[in-house]
Design an enzyme around this catalytic site. Structure first.
Site, PDB file in Angstrom:
ATOM      1  N   CYS A 164       0.802  -1.226   0.000  1.00  0.00           N
ATOM      2  CA  CYS A 164       0.000   0.000   0.000  1.00  0.00           C
ATOM      3  C   CYS A 164       0.832   1.271   0.000  1.00  0.00           C
ATOM      4  O   CYS A 164       0.283   2.368  -0.072  1.00  0.00           O
ATOM      5  CB  CYS A 164      -0.955  -0.018   1.183  1.00  0.00           C
ATOM      6  SG  CYS A 164      -1.992  -1.486   1.163  1.00  0.00           S
ATOM      7  N   HIS A 297      -2.086   7.985   6.108  1.00  0.00           N
ATOM      8  CA  HIS A 297      -2.524   6.756   5.450  1.00  0.00           C
ATOM      9  C   HIS A 297      -3.979   6.493   5.860  1.00  0.00           C
ATOM     10  O   HIS A 297      -4.791   6.152   5.020  1.00  0.00           O
ATOM     11  CB  HIS A 297      -1.602   5.615   5.859  1.00  0.00           C
ATOM     12  CG  HIS A 297      -1.736   4.386   5.029  1.00  0.00           C
ATOM     13  ND1 HIS A 297      -1.699   4.407   3.658  1.00  0.00           N
ATOM     14  CD2 HIS A 297      -1.916   3.088   5.372  1.00  0.00           C
ATOM     15  CE1 HIS A 297      -1.848   3.180   3.189  1.00  0.00           C
ATOM     16  NE2 HIS A 297      -1.990   2.362   4.205  1.00  0.00           N
ATOM     17  N   GLU A 308      -0.440   5.489  13.570  1.00  0.00           N
ATOM     18  CA  GLU A 308      -0.054   6.766  12.956  1.00  0.00           C
ATOM     19  C   GLU A 308      -0.129   7.906  13.970  1.00  0.00           C
ATOM     20  O   GLU A 308       0.730   8.794  13.988  1.00  0.00           O
ATOM     21  CB  GLU A 308      -0.952   7.069  11.759  1.00  0.00           C
ATOM     22  CG  GLU A 308      -0.549   6.314  10.503  1.00  0.00           C
ATOM     23  CD  GLU A 308      -1.215   6.881   9.265  1.00  0.00           C
ATOM     24  OE1 GLU A 308      -0.536   7.539   8.469  1.00  0.00           O
ATOM     25  OE2 GLU A 308      -2.428   6.648   9.105  1.00  0.00           O
ATOM     26  N   LYS A 329      -9.498   8.146   2.545  1.00  0.00           N
ATOM     27  CA  LYS A 329      -9.929   6.760   2.296  1.00  0.00           C
ATOM     28  C   LYS A 329     -11.461   6.608   2.312  1.00  0.00           C
ATOM     29  O   LYS A 329     -11.992   5.802   1.558  1.00  0.00           O
ATOM     30  CB  LYS A 329      -9.288   5.806   3.316  1.00  0.00           C
ATOM     31  CG  LYS A 329      -7.743   5.781   3.319  1.00  0.00           C
ATOM     32  CD  LYS A 329      -7.180   5.111   2.106  1.00  0.00           C
ATOM     33  CE  LYS A 329      -5.707   4.711   2.234  1.00  0.00           C
ATOM     34  NZ  LYS A 329      -4.744   5.787   2.412  1.00  0.00           N
ATOM     35  N   HIS A 334      -9.594   2.627  -0.201  1.00  0.00           N
ATOM     36  CA  HIS A 334      -8.159   2.368  -0.139  1.00  0.00           C
ATOM     37  C   HIS A 334      -7.760   1.783  -1.487  1.00  0.00           C
ATOM     38  O   HIS A 334      -8.077   0.633  -1.796  1.00  0.00           O
ATOM     39  CB  HIS A 334      -7.849   1.400   0.994  1.00  0.00           C
ATOM     40  CG  HIS A 334      -6.381   1.215   1.242  1.00  0.00           C
ATOM     41  ND1 HIS A 334      -5.403   1.646   0.362  1.00  0.00           N
ATOM     42  CD2 HIS A 334      -5.717   0.647   2.283  1.00  0.00           C
ATOM     43  CE1 HIS A 334      -4.216   1.346   0.855  1.00  0.00           C
ATOM     44  NE2 HIS A 334      -4.375   0.746   2.018  1.00  0.00           N
ATOM     45  N   PHE A 393       1.599  -3.739   3.774  1.00  0.00           N
ATOM     46  CA  PHE A 393       1.936  -5.091   4.210  1.00  0.00           C
ATOM     47  C   PHE A 393       3.447  -5.292   4.089  1.00  0.00           C
ATOM     48  O   PHE A 393       4.102  -4.668   3.261  1.00  0.00           O
ATOM     49  CB  PHE A 393       1.256  -6.123   3.306  1.00  0.00           C
ATOM     50  CG  PHE A 393      -0.195  -6.361   3.605  1.00  0.00           C
ATOM     51  CD1 PHE A 393      -0.874  -5.637   4.563  1.00  0.00           C
ATOM     52  CD2 PHE A 393      -0.898  -7.338   2.914  1.00  0.00           C
ATOM     53  CE1 PHE A 393      -2.214  -5.869   4.831  1.00  0.00           C
ATOM     54  CE2 PHE A 393      -2.232  -7.586   3.161  1.00  0.00           C
ATOM     55  CZ  PHE A 393      -2.893  -6.848   4.122  1.00  0.00           C
TER      56      PHE A 393
END
Lengths: 405, 329
Positions: A164, A297, A308, A329, A334, A393
């Protein structure tokens, strides 16, 4: 072809953003993406094509409903975003100069086409599945190869895949190529297409929101997937100025860092994000105090948003509570490999418009997420330096710093 | 193509290599017992897919050759080292895990769909496996552009080292195609004519990972191999000749050319003419097609050549990617 020799000391070269293109669930074009973000209009819808098991179809962000059927989807998304980016950069014939290159980030690229081919062969359901998709158009690199062919790119053409954070790492890698003198013009960004392959995987991970995506909200229960492409045109500053290109933003610095913690779970202390942002600030030769806005993110998952928040507090201290932070998002979903690139585009518009889009669906504060997430209403902010963070990931984190032109 | 020149005093070093390639050219799989080779329990390898197994084992071998594996922190408990990174390349990446996840809902033989399989469907999972196991928390990336991806990883690592973003980076390539994709890639599935023209042999399992360190890193010996220059281009028509690449900015004369990936016979013949009297080593002829592991394997081969002359490594992909590395001491 004439060779040129460039010393690594050419790393003092400055990089600017001169063009942008986007395809998202909010529509085709940067303007539509930006408007949806500022107005807080979610483009997520339940789509029965992605229903798994007995549950309701999850909300997803489907982009480019007008794309021709049969075209490899990720490539089609990337091609349309690249055309807009080149046009807005002033390359009216959509052909950048000789030696231009590309770095494209993606999680799966064109691999879905290859997997479906294999699936058709293996299941025996399709008598004649057609020729092998290799060497083209299958594979992760298919969108980048299509772009290189369409726009006659002869410089470095690379595909990066860091889950991502792919779109952010691609932009950073392209900026590096310009800074070290490999090219004067680079296209960069990210793309990913929705597929049952991905949706079913996130169902298995129990990572999808049941209903609305609520980043940083106490009720948050997961993310919604989307698809899209975001492409920017990066140029060496001097070359861009000489040709009278529109200077939309200045590249200040970027950083990547590995969590080295877990394949899916972020480091609870935000170590990787802290290291990536620290590296970006070091490259930019800026103090943390210079950051005016953060595009987080902000997936809407419990772990990510808490991590975060911890990372931003470590980086910015007490000032963290005064920096506007947003997540888009809930607007377009996403978009995986495209997310970092689309959020970089959003950052450029924040610099030029002086408006920070809101984090929508925010209703109940979480004591563990207690910063300023610009809840539900856009806000006027005169930002000069903006930060975008991405995490993926396998523990890949990236941070980009952009400055006003 | 523009060459990026690092300068004699700033050129990043290759200080050790970890290599896994098929010992027998007739067997495209790596048949070595990897846990035994690494001196570790097979239980540790159970967490990896084949892609991760190969990447982790090659990384471990590289660190053993570097004599720094004894310094590694325990798997858990210590903070990650932000001065050590992992930048790798792969053309096919985690294909087997992708295929397993794709098939799992309806192929009982493939097992039930699982979250554990899905998390390994990202191409960068190998970087995650290596970095988590070794606690390397510095710069990370996975290049996936084709057979040149390993060379691209080396170039990105060299830039990061030259700019002091890290002291050490594990850089190289990993390929775990599996028998099914190997056959498909070779045009076996449907007899793809274009693929058949290119692939004279099957793409092998392979991993080649180098320990790269900054020029002034204390542990690097004075004789270690260095990257003096590099360049990349998209050249689908193969207009870039070996003659043009031999014009590379090297502080030492180029004595050998190593072709890292399978080339058409006519290209190789022309390369030999253009490079003469220098020898041209065709790595795929010696080791099989190693994909993205080809360029780092060629660097290891260059390291073994010794001597004071430089080596030009040329990696090429069938889709048009080209990367060149200028190595020397």
């Amino acid at each position: 072809m004439a060779d040129e020799h460039v010393a690594m000391s050419a790393a003092g070269r400055q990089v600017v953003v001169t063009g942008m293109g986007a395809v998202t669930a909010a529509g085709h074009g940067v303007d539509r993406f930006w408007r949806a973000c500022v107005e807080g209009t979610s483009a997520l819808r339940r789509d029965p094509r992605f229903a798994t098991g007995a549950g309701a179809a999850p909300p997803v962000g489907v982009a480019g409903q007008t794309l021709p059927a049969g075209e490899e989807r990720a490539s089609a998304l990337a091609l349309r975003a690249a055309e807009e980016a080149l046009r807005s950069a002033g390359f009216t014939d959509r052909t950048p100069p000789r030696g231009a290159g590309l770095v494209l980030g993606t999680c799966l690229g064109g691999a879905i086409a290859a997997l479906e081919w294999l699936d058709a062969c293996g299941a025996g359901a399709v008598r004649s599945p057609g020729p092998s998709p290799f060497p083209q158009p299958g594979g992760l690199a298919a969108p980048a190869l299509h772009l290189a062919a369409r726009h006659r790119l002869s410089g470095p053409v690379a595909t990066v895949s860091t889950a991502c954070s792919s779109g952010s790492v691609a932009i950073m890698s392209a900026a590096d190529a310009i800074r070290r003198g490999e090219s004067d013009v680079m296209l960069a960004g990210g793309v990913d297409a929705l597929s049952s392959f991905v949706v079913s995987g996130f169902v298995l991970l129990r990572a999808l929101a049941a209903d609305a995506v609520r980043p940083f909200d106490r009720r948050r229960d997961g993310l919604a997937l989307g698809e899209g492409a975001g492409i920017v045109v990066l140029e060496e500053a001097g070359a861009a100025e000489r040709r009278g290109a529109p200077i939309l933003a200045r590249w200040l610095g970027g950083g990547t860092a590995l969590d080295a913690h877990h394949m899916t779970g972020p480091s609870p202390g935000g170590d990787g994000v802290v290291r990536a942002v620290t590296a970006a600030l070091a490259e930019a030769r800026r103090a943390a105090e210079s950051v005016d806005f953060i595009s987080a993110h902000g997936t809407g998952t419990s772990f990510n948003d808490r991590m975060e928040t911890v990372a931003f507090k470590r980086l910015f201290g007490a000032r963290a509570a005064r920096i506007p932070i947003d997540s888009v998002k809930p607007i377009v979903g996403h978009t995986l490999g495209a997310a970092g690139a689309l959020e970089a585009i959003l950052c450029v518009r924040v610099l030029s418009e002086g408006i920070v889009p809101p984090t929508i669906n925010y209703g109940e504060p979480d004591p563990e997420c207690d910063l300023d997430y610009v809840p539900n209403q856009a806000r006027r902010v005169g930002a000069r330096v903006v930060l975008s963070t991405s995490s993926g990931f396998a523990g890949h984190n990236a941070a980009l710093l952009l400055g006003a032109p | 193509m523009r060459w990026i020149r690092f300068g004699r005093d700033a050129a990043p070093r290759f200080t050790a290599f970890g290599m896994l390639t098929p010992a027998d050219r007739g067997t495209p799989e790596v048949t070595i017992d990897l846990p035994a080779l690494c001196g570790e329990s097979p239980l540790r390898f159970r967490r990896f897919d084949r892609y991760g197994e190969l990447g982790y084992a090659a990384a471990r071998l590289a660190l053993r050759a570097h004599r720094s594996d004894g310094d590694l922190p325990p798997v858990a408990g210590e903070a990650a080292d932000m001065d050590r990174g992992v930048i790798l390349g792969s053309s096919l990446a985690c294909w087997e895990s992708n295929a397993r996840h794709q098939r799992s809902p309806r192929d009982p033989a493939a097992g039930e769909a699982s979250a554990a399989t899905f998390v390994r469907t990202v191409a960068n999972s190998v970087c995650g496996d290596v970095s988590i196991a070794l606690r390397f928390g510095g710069p990370g990336a996975l290049f996936a552009g084709g057979w040149t991806a390993g060379a691209e990883a080396i170039i990105a690592a060299a830039s990061a080292l030259a700019e002091r973003r890290a002291r050490m980076i594990l850089a190289g390539g990993v390929e775990a195609p599996g028998p099914e994709l190997r056959a498909m890639h070779a045009g076996g599935g449907r007899g793809d004519a274009q693929a058949g023209r290119w692939f004279t042999g099957l793409l092998a399992e392979a991993a080649a990972i180098a320990v790269m360190e900054s020029a002034d890193e204390g542990g690097a010996g004075p004789g270690s191999l260095r990257l003096f220059a590099c360049g990349r281009a998209h050249d689908p028509d193969r207009r870039l000749s070996i003659a043009a690449l031999l014009d590379a900015p090297a502080p030492v004369p180029l004595g050998t050319v190593v072709i890292a990936n399978t080339m058409p016979r006519a290209f190789l013949d022309r390369a030999r003419e253009e490079a003469a009297p220098r020898p041209v080593i065709d790595l795929p002829d010696r080791a099989g097609e190693l994909g993205a592991a080809g360029a780092p394997a060629a660097a290891a081969l260059a390291d073994g050549l010794g001597g004071g002359e430089g080596v030009l490594v040329v990696a090429r992909d069938i889709a048009g990617g080209m990367a060149a590395l200028v190595l020397g001491r």
